[in-house]
Design a protein around this motif. Structure first.
Motif, PDB file in Angstrom:
ATOM      1  N   VAL A 176      -0.470 -34.352  84.587  1.00  0.00           N
ATOM      2  CA  VAL A 176       0.215 -35.017  83.719  1.00  0.00           C
ATOM      3  C   VAL A 176       0.394 -33.241  82.576  1.00  0.00           C
ATOM      4  N   PRO A 177       2.141 -33.319  82.627  1.00  0.00           N
ATOM      5  CA  PRO A 177       2.747 -32.301  81.611  1.00  0.00           C
ATOM      6  C   PRO A 177       1.520 -31.711  81.085  1.00  0.00           C
ATOM      7  N   PRO A 178       1.496 -30.934  80.419  1.00  0.00           N
ATOM      8  CA  PRO A 178       0.794 -29.837  79.896  1.00  0.00           C
ATOM      9  C   PRO A 178       1.942 -30.404  78.127  1.00  0.00           C
ATOM     10  N   GLY A 179       3.432 -29.876  78.476  1.00  0.00           N
ATOM     11  CA  GLY A 179       4.315 -29.813  77.470  1.00  0.00           C
ATOM     12  C   GLY A 179       4.557 -30.643  76.801  1.00  0.00           C
ATOM     13  N   GLU A 180       4.314 -32.550  78.037  1.00  0.00           N
ATOM     14  CA  GLU A 180       4.702 -33.583  77.139  1.00  0.00           C
ATOM     15  C   GLU A 180       3.514 -34.333  77.552  1.00  0.00           C
ATOM     16  N   PRO A 181       2.334 -34.511  77.522  1.00  0.00           N
ATOM     17  CA  PRO A 181       1.494 -34.954  78.048  1.00  0.00           C
ATOM     18  C   PRO A 181       1.504 -36.786  77.469  1.00  0.00           C
ATOM     19  N   GLY A 182       2.125 -37.079  76.869  1.00  0.00           N
ATOM     20  CA  GLY A 182       2.584 -38.845  76.399  1.00  0.00           C
ATOM     21  C   GLY A 182       1.417 -38.991  75.552  1.00  0.00           C
ATOM     22  N   ALA A 183       1.259 -39.779  74.429  1.00  0.00           N
ATOM     23  CA  ALA A 183       0.386 -40.740  74.036  1.00  0.00           C
ATOM     24  C   ALA A 183      -0.587 -40.768  74.451  1.00  0.00           C
ATOM     25  N   GLU A 184      -0.661 -41.206  75.727  1.00  0.00           N
ATOM     26  CA  GLU A 184      -2.146 -42.034  76.086  1.00  0.00           C
ATOM     27  C   GLU A 184      -2.582 -40.116  76.798  1.00  0.00           C
ATOM     28  N   ASN A 185      -2.428 -39.352  76.591  1.00  0.00           N
ATOM     29  CA  ASN A 185      -3.029 -38.172  77.733  1.00  0.00           C
ATOM     30  C   ASN A 185      -3.184 -36.363  76.590  1.00  0.00           C
ATOM     31  N   VAL A 186      -3.593 -36.986  75.351  1.00  0.00           N
ATOM     32  CA  VAL A 186      -3.143 -35.978  74.471  1.00  0.00           C
ATOM     33  C   VAL A 186      -4.244 -35.265  74.605  1.00  0.00           C
ATOM     34  N   PHE A 187      -5.472 -35.494  75.214  1.00  0.00           N
ATOM     35  CA  PHE A 187      -6.825 -34.409  75.689  1.00  0.00           C
ATOM     36  C   PHE A 187      -6.875 -35.130  76.890  1.00  0.00           C
ATOM     37  N   HIS A 188      -6.125 -34.852  77.760  1.00  0.00           N
ATOM     38  CA  HIS A 188      -6.264 -34.643  79.058  1.00  0.00           C
ATOM     39  C   HIS A 188      -7.317 -33.611  79.501  1.00  0.00           C
ATOM     40  N   SER A 189      -7.571 -33.772  80.540  1.00  0.00           N
ATOM     41  CA  SER A 189      -8.333 -32.168  80.857  1.00  0.00           C
ATOM     42  C   SER A 189      -6.751 -31.224  81.519  1.00  0.00           C
ATOM     43  N   ALA A 190      -5.654 -31.858  81.703  1.00  0.00           N
ATOM     44  CA  ALA A 190      -5.024 -31.212  82.086  1.00  0.00           C
ATOM     45  C   ALA A 190      -4.210 -29.890  80.683  1.00  0.00           C
ATOM     46  N   VAL A 191      -4.279 -30.959  79.439  1.00  0.00           N
ATOM     47  CA  VAL A 191      -4.066 -30.188  78.238  1.00  0.00           C
ATOM     48  C   VAL A 191      -4.566 -28.768  78.211  1.00  0.00           C
ATOM     49  N   TYR A 192      -5.766 -28.830  79.070  1.00  0.00           N
ATOM     50  CA  TYR A 192      -6.888 -28.349  78.637  1.00  0.00           C
ATOM     51  C   TYR A 192      -6.877 -27.029  79.418  1.00  0.00           C
ATOM     52  N   ASP A 193      -7.268 -27.151  80.488  1.00  0.00           N
ATOM     53  CA  ASP A 193      -7.404 -26.443  81.218  1.00  0.00           C
ATOM     54  C   ASP A 193      -6.504 -26.012  82.826  1.00  0.00           C
ATOM     55  N   ARG A 194      -5.201 -26.349  82.573  1.00  0.00           N
ATOM     56  CA  ARG A 194      -3.955 -26.688  83.292  1.00  0.00           C
ATOM     57  C   ARG A 194      -3.359 -25.342  81.737  1.00  0.00           C
ATOM     58  N   GLY A 195      -3.238 -25.982  80.338  1.00  0.00           N
ATOM     59  CA  GLY A 195      -2.698 -25.180  79.906  1.00  0.00           C
ATOM     60  C   GLY A 195      -2.985 -24.147  79.711  1.00  0.00           C
ATOM     61  N   ALA A 196      -4.364 -23.783  79.552  1.00  0.00           N
ATOM     62  CA  ALA A 196      -4.772 -22.023  80.338  1.00  0.00           C
ATOM     63  C   ALA A 196      -4.212 -21.291  80.681  1.00  0.00           C
ATOM     64  N   MET A 197      -4.619 -21.922  82.510  1.00  0.00           N
ATOM     65  CA  MET A 197      -3.339 -21.343  82.834  1.00  0.00           C
ATOM     66  C   MET A 197      -2.055 -20.961  82.682  1.00  0.00           C
ATOM     67  N   ALA A 198      -1.665 -21.803  82.692  1.00  0.00           N
ATOM     68  CA  ALA A 198      -0.047 -21.650  81.350  1.00  0.00           C
ATOM     69  C   ALA A 198       0.075 -20.205  81.099  1.00  0.00           C
ATOM     70  N   LEU A 199      -0.823 -20.299  79.954  1.00  0.00           N
ATOM     71  CA  LEU A 199      -0.972 -18.982  78.933  1.00  0.00           C
ATOM     72  C   LEU A 199      -1.367 -17.966  80.696  1.00  0.00           C
ATOM     73  N   HIS A 200      -2.227 -17.897  81.232  1.00  0.00           N
ATOM     74  CA  HIS A 200      -2.256 -16.556  81.656  1.00  0.00           C
ATOM     75  C   HIS A 200      -1.205 -16.265  82.525  1.00  0.00           C
ATOM     76  N   ALA A 201      -0.232 -17.792  82.970  1.00  0.00           N
ATOM     77  CA  ALA A 201       1.100 -17.499  84.492  1.00  0.00           C
ATOM     78  C   ALA A 201       1.617 -16.361  83.660  1.00  0.00           C
ATOM     79  N   LEU A 202       1.558 -16.953  81.223  1.00  0.00           N
ATOM     80  CA  LEU A 202       2.840 -16.257  81.027  1.00  0.00           C
ATOM     81  C   LEU A 202       1.691 -15.058  81.165  1.00  0.00           C
ATOM     82  N   ARG A 203       1.008 -14.099  80.796  1.00  0.00           N
ATOM     83  CA  ARG A 203       0.766 -13.070  81.038  1.00  0.00           C
ATOM     84  C   ARG A 203       1.193 -12.581  82.042  1.00  0.00           C
TER      85      ARG A 203
END
Length: 500
Positions: A381-408
């Motif tokens: 599940v790619p957080p930047g394009e999760p799809g309507a069925e996955n807007v609240f998927h755990s990847a949006v939260y946890d992978r999303g946080a990882m993406a921000l730390h990777a940016l940092r």
């Protein structure tokens, strides 16, 4: 965050748009669109007008879940309008536009209003809708986010809830201010957004008046009615501060208060990171039943009692109050942009942990990076394009946080702080897209970040260890330790991801 049953089926919304869509021709008057054009949920919201204020006068009887209301909606036409739609699930009894009775019809969640005369583009319209109904009985396409409890009700939901208690333009693009007056039987409490400006009792009924002065998305307006202990006092920066705890919490009252009453401390900490607190009141509400998640209702998050079953949980308080910046002040432009909301709220928990010595953000990144093997569906599940069925998927939260730390990791702490503060300042009380965030990150860092964002936001699969993806070598060790903060964060996220 809401249960999956709170999502309207995409097929149903597409059908609704097909039935009602009749856009005005250029240079001529016509009806406003029954959808705001959201690619994930095309039936959400409406076109043709922009709401600036809602005045809601409500009367609710917990005994039979009966709601009566008068909604006065102040809006400006964004095109020459012959008709317009309001999102609404209850029964409209009458509609007036600029003082004159208007014709109206109802189908599903679409209340179509035809004024006696067209409304010219740029002019103000005042719409008054009188209505009533039993919200818990108002199922639409099998969906009903209203929660009736043993002592009242909860109007708390995402991405839709407002249509079950007031008519409006239900999309984050159209924010407004609110005056909400709720009349309930004497001895019953009624909580909502902003500041409680007045409480008055007459003939066995008490009216609670709430005023919310910052632009607010419709789904972030809320109502909690029941038997609550209400506490008022000064919050961070001397702002009005209201918390409420169900009188039925029993032994959970202590851990709930030990968590929620730290809200001013949390807000002060987050202000150091993100800049000025964007709203003018603070607090929180904890019901004892009916809710299995938490939601960042503007100025006053609502938390399920389940967060406090094992112990106090400050992580969820950090998460929901971070949303006051990311999600409330800066909202999604479309629901595809949900990663910005949930990624930052989840990453804020990591930063809180880092500041309190229970695990650095890098240690938490390493833990979660290793917690999901490469073949885990989590990475599909790619957080930047999760799809309507996955807007609240755990990847949006946890992978999303990882993406921000990777940016940092790629841009450095100073630039990361600059990106974050600039984002919330430039989009304050508005909306933002993932693409706008990426553009800002590249502008502030002076770096081309395609490889980073493609790996973390738009590609399926586990990002590889590399300088370009921001994955440090420490994440690939076999003996990655588990930081102390993980237990509390996981307890919070287990419920945040519970769509029930």
């Amino acid at each position: 965050m809401i249960r999956r049953q709170g999502l309207r089926a995409v097929i149903a919304t597409c059908c609704a748009s097909a039935v009602f869509a009749a856009p005005a021709l250029a240079g001529s008057a016509g009806p406003g669109s029954p959808g705001a054009g959201d690619p994930y949920f095309p039936g959400y919201g409406n076109g043709g007008y922009d709401v600036s204020h809602y005045d809601l006068q409500l009367r609710y009887q917990p005994a039979d879940d009966h709601l009566q209301g008068t909604a006065t909606i102040v809006a400006a036409a964004t095109q020459d309008l012959t008709a317009f739609n309001l999102d609404f699930a209850l029964t409209a009894k009458s509609v007036r536009v600029n003082g004159a009775p208007a014709q109206f019809s109802h189908d599903g969640l679409e209340l179509t209003v035809t004024p006696t005369a067209p409304i010219a583009e740029g002019t103000q319209a005042t719409v008054v809708v009188e209505y009533e109904g039993t919200p818990s009985a108002a199922d639409v396409d099998g969906v009903n986010p209203w929660v009736r409890t043993s002592d009242g009700a909860l109007a708390v939901g995402q991405p839709e809830i407002s249509a079950w208690w007031f008519p409006g333009n239900d999309h984050p693009r159209d924010k407004a201010t609110y005056d909400i007056a709720v009349t309930v039987p004497e001895g019953t409490e009624a909580l909502s957004n902003g500041v409680n400006t007045r409480r008055s009792t007459l003939a066995g009924w008490t009216t609670w008046n709430w005023r919310n002065t910052e632009p607010t998305a419709t789904y972030l307006a809320f109502m909690a009615i029941g038997q609550y202990e209400v506490l008022d006092g000064p919050g961070a920066f001397g702002q009005p501060y209201t918390t409420a705890y169900s009188e039925k919490l029993g032994p959970l009252t202590g851990p709930a208060k030990a968590s929620i009453e730290r809200t001013p401390e949390v807000v002060e900490y987050l202000t150091e990171l993100f800049g000025e607190y964007p709203v003018s009141a603070q607090g929180g509400v904890v019901p004892a039943e009916g809710l299995s998640f938490a939601l960042e209702n503007q100025t006053r998050p609502v938390y399920s009692h389940k967060f406090f079953q094992d112990a106090a949980n400050v992580s969820v308080v950090v998460h929901e109050n971070a949303h006051q910046w990311f999600g409330d002040s800066v909202s999604v432009d479309t629901w595809r942009d949900i990663w910005i909301n949930e990624g930052f709220a989840s990453y804020s928990e990591w930063l809180w942990s880092e500041s309190h010595g229970t695990g650095t953000a890098q240690e938490l990144f390493d833990h979660y990076y290793n917690a999901y093997p490469a073949d885990d569906p989590f990475w599909q599940v790619p957080p930047g394009e999760p799809g309507a069925e996955n807007v609240f998927h755990s990847a949006v939260y946890d992978r999303g946080a990882m993406a921000l730390h990777a940016l940092r990791n790629v841009v450095g702490d100073e630039v990361m702080l600059d990106i974050t503060r600039t984002w919330v300042a430039e989009h304050r009380h508005s909306t933002g897209t993932v693409e706008q965030f990426i553009e800002l990150a590249e502008q502030k860092s002076g770096k081309q970040l395609d490889e980073l964002f493609n790996a973390w936001l738009f590609s399926k699969g586990k990002p590889a260890v590399s300088a370009e993806t921001g994955v440090a070598a420490s994440a690939a060790r076999e003996d990655v330790p588990t930081p102390p903060a993980v237990a509390e964060i996981d307890r919070a996220h287990a419920l945040l991801h519970d769509r029930g």
